[in-house]
Motif scaffolding. Structure first.
Motif, PDB file in Angstrom:
ATOM      1  N   LEU A 181       1.037  -1.322   0.275  1.00 32.81           N
ATOM      2  CA  LEU A 181      -0.228   0.194  -0.449  1.00 32.81           C
ATOM      3  C   LEU A 181       0.721   1.331   0.176  1.00 32.81           C
ATOM      4  N   ALA A 182       1.859   1.497   0.814  1.00 33.40           N
ATOM      5  CA  ALA A 182       2.819   2.715   1.003  1.00 33.40           C
ATOM      6  C   ALA A 182       3.355   2.601  -0.996  1.00 33.40           C
ATOM      7  N   GLU A 183       4.071   1.695  -1.068  1.00 35.03           N
ATOM      8  CA  GLU A 183       4.437   0.842  -2.239  1.00 35.03           C
ATOM      9  C   GLU A 183       4.222   1.981  -2.982  1.00 35.03           C
ATOM     10  N   ARG A 184       2.362   1.445  -4.256  1.00 30.71           N
ATOM     11  CA  ARG A 184       1.466   1.872  -4.618  1.00 30.71           C
ATOM     12  C   ARG A 184       1.272   2.992  -4.352  1.00 30.71           C
ATOM     13  N   HIS A 185       1.552   4.222  -2.889  1.00 35.18           N
ATOM     14  CA  HIS A 185       0.705   5.613  -2.656  1.00 35.18           C
ATOM     15  C   HIS A 185       1.730   6.026  -2.624  1.00 35.18           C
ATOM     16  N   ALA A 186       3.448   6.354  -2.594  1.00 44.65           N
ATOM     17  CA  ALA A 186       4.324   7.032  -3.233  1.00 44.65           C
ATOM     18  C   ALA A 186       4.499   7.888  -3.414  1.00 44.65           C
ATOM     19  N   GLY A 187       4.379   9.571  -3.545  1.00 45.03           N
ATOM     20  CA  GLY A 187       3.896  10.500  -4.407  1.00 45.03           C
ATOM     21  C   GLY A 187       3.057  11.597  -3.615  1.00 45.03           C
ATOM     22  N   ARG A 188       2.081  10.078  -4.874  1.00 43.97           N
ATOM     23  CA  ARG A 188       0.396  11.101  -4.046  1.00 43.97           C
ATOM     24  C   ARG A 188       0.538  11.363  -3.333  1.00 43.97           C
ATOM     25  N   CYS A 189       0.289  10.764  -1.534  1.00 46.58           N
ATOM     26  CA  CYS A 189      -0.150  10.837  -0.650  1.00 46.58           C
ATOM     27  C   CYS A 189       1.397  10.924   0.472  1.00 46.58           C
ATOM     28  N   ALA A 190       1.372  11.787   1.586  1.00 49.52           N
ATOM     29  CA  ALA A 190       2.620  12.149   2.532  1.00 49.52           C
ATOM     30  C   ALA A 190       2.205  10.652   3.052  1.00 49.52           C
ATOM     31  N   ALA A 199       9.162   6.416   2.466  1.00 48.50           N
ATOM     32  CA  ALA A 199       8.303   7.268   3.809  1.00 48.50           C
ATOM     33  C   ALA A 199       8.547   8.813   3.542  1.00 48.50           C
ATOM     34  N   ASP A 200       7.799   9.769   3.967  1.00 51.65           N
ATOM     35  CA  ASP A 200       8.548  11.768   3.815  1.00 51.65           C
ATOM     36  C   ASP A 200       8.986  11.917   5.046  1.00 51.65           C
ATOM     37  N   ILE A 201       8.043  11.339   6.571  1.00 45.89           N
ATOM     38  CA  ILE A 201       8.711  11.117   7.955  1.00 45.89           C
ATOM     39  C   ILE A 201       8.812  10.302   8.309  1.00 45.89           C
ATOM     40  N   VAL A 202       9.645  10.035   9.305  1.00 49.29           N
ATOM     41  CA  VAL A 202       9.966   9.216  10.153  1.00 49.29           C
ATOM     42  C   VAL A 202      10.641   9.487  11.410  1.00 49.29           C
ATOM     43  N   LYS A 203       9.770   8.460  12.724  1.00 44.85           N
ATOM     44  CA  LYS A 203      10.223   9.314  13.805  1.00 44.85           C
ATOM     45  C   LYS A 203      10.766   7.942  14.312  1.00 44.85           C
ATOM     46  N   VAL A 204      11.530   8.417  14.719  1.00 47.96           N
ATOM     47  CA  VAL A 204      12.189   7.157  15.727  1.00 47.96           C
ATOM     48  C   VAL A 204      12.401   7.362  17.064  1.00 47.96           C
ATOM     49  N   SER A 205      13.153   6.137  18.063  1.00 46.90           N
ATOM     50  CA  SER A 205      13.222   6.701  19.460  1.00 46.90           C
ATOM     51  C   SER A 205      15.074   6.042  19.477  1.00 46.90           C
ATOM     52  N   ASP A 206      15.667   6.404  20.228  1.00 45.27           N
ATOM     53  CA  ASP A 206      16.830   6.647  20.048  1.00 45.27           C
ATOM     54  C   ASP A 206      17.307   4.849  20.117  1.00 45.27           C
ATOM     55  N   GLU A 207      16.079   4.112  20.766  1.00 44.50           N
ATOM     56  CA  GLU A 207      16.494   2.744  20.798  1.00 44.50           C
ATOM     57  C   GLU A 207      16.281   2.318  19.671  1.00 44.50           C
TER      58      GLU A 207
END
Length: 315
Positions: free
Chosen positions: A142-151, A180-188
């Motif tokens: 799903l993510a790969e199919r809509h990349a570029g059209r959706c954030a 992905a446009d935005i990735v949130k991560v913790s230090d872990e």
């Protein structure tokens, strides 16, 4: 609309029984579910794409989504059981034991997912739904199919004990990072993704090189920082809060980020990366504000917009 794609499950929260033993109380939860609930309560148009059981727990989850104004048009219902996560709390920190085999959530297949509603402009992924197939591969497709059209925003929220095939999971996450446009991560999370001896900033550079234009790192009570590929770093402090527990804190933070970015017109492919530092700071600060409310009360219980007394509505 922001479509939250991933798990909805039952958190079995420990509670004292009348005979001073320990029982478990079923609470609606799941990382992606929590973010959808928080978005709905913040007044942001949000939907949920997940597999839900028709059992009593699935009905509980469905009712909770609707009560928080989350669109359920893309929910896939089945007669498989609901996913259960038994929670243990130590000094307010939560650890989980999952029961997910053959569940409605786990068994979501690509052919179960139809065309997305035309009003979907952003997709959010994360949590244990990316750990194991077939659902994990469904969300990747799903993510790969809509990349570029959706954030696209991703929070891997890595639970190593839940991953059945680590090499396959690493490959899947690499492909998710690439779109992905935005990735949130913790230090872990960052340490697990890049387990070598490199310094933190080197690992963040590797994360940004993998695909996203913005990486947001949260550090609990030490606040959050956005790192951009153009070299900018924007930090905000954590909101003061009396912590009851941390269940759902990161999920609510993500909802705050998505909600404020949407309000500011930045929730487009590349939109946050092109924003000014004041706008990015506003996005992070709003995430910190809504997360502070969640940690101040038991369980994943995100605030409604009217609870944020100091928050002014968008112009």
């Amino acid at each position: 609309m922001i479509l939250c794609c991933g798990e909805a499950l039952i958190d079995m929260i420990p509670a004292k029984t009348e005979d001073a033993g320990t029982g478990f109380v079923p609470h609606s939860g799941g990382s992606v579910f929590n973010t959808a609930i928080a978005l709905g309560r913040l007044g942001t148009r949000a939907g949920m794409l997940t597999g839900l059981s028709r059992d009593l727990f699935g009905r509980q989850l469905d009712d909770a989504l609707k009560a928080s104004h989350v669109d359920t048009r893309t929910v896939v219902y089945s007669d498989r059981p609901a996913t259960l996560a038994f929670v243990q709390l130590e000094a307010g920190h939560a650890t989980y034991t999952f029961y997910d085999e053959n569940s409605a959530n786990r068994m979501l297949a690509p052919e179960d997912v139809g065309a997305l509603p035309e009003d979907v402009l952003a997709l959010y992924f994360g949590g244990i739904s990316l750990c194991n197939p077939p659902a994990a591969d469904t969300y990747l497709e799903l993510a790969e199919r809509h990349a570029g059209r959706c954030a696209i925003m991703l929070d891997p929220n890595i639970r190593p004990s839940f991953i059945s095939d680590i090499p396959a999971y690493r490959a899947r996450i690499a492909r998710m990072l690439a779109v992905a446009d935005i990735v949130k991560v913790s230090d872990e999370d960052l340490g697990w993704l890049y387990p070598g001896p490199e310094a933190l900033m080197e690992k963040l550079a590797a994360l940004l090189k993998a695909g996203p234009s913005v990486a947001i790192m949260t550090r609990g009570g030490s606040g959050a920082t956005a790192y951009l590929r153009d070299g900018r770093e924007i930090s905000v402090a954590a909101e003061p809060a009396q912590v009851v527990d941390t269940v759902g804190a990161g999920d609510t933070f993500n909802a705050g980020v998505l909600a404020k970015a949407s309000e500011l017109g930045l929730l487009t492919p590349g939109g946050l990366a092109e924003a000014g530092e004041a706008e990015i700071s506003d996005v992070l600060a709003f995430g910190a504000k809504v997360a502070a409310v969640t940690v101040s009360r038991a369980g994943a219980n995100p605030p409604w917009r009217e609870e944020l007394a100091q928050e002014r509505p968008p112009a």
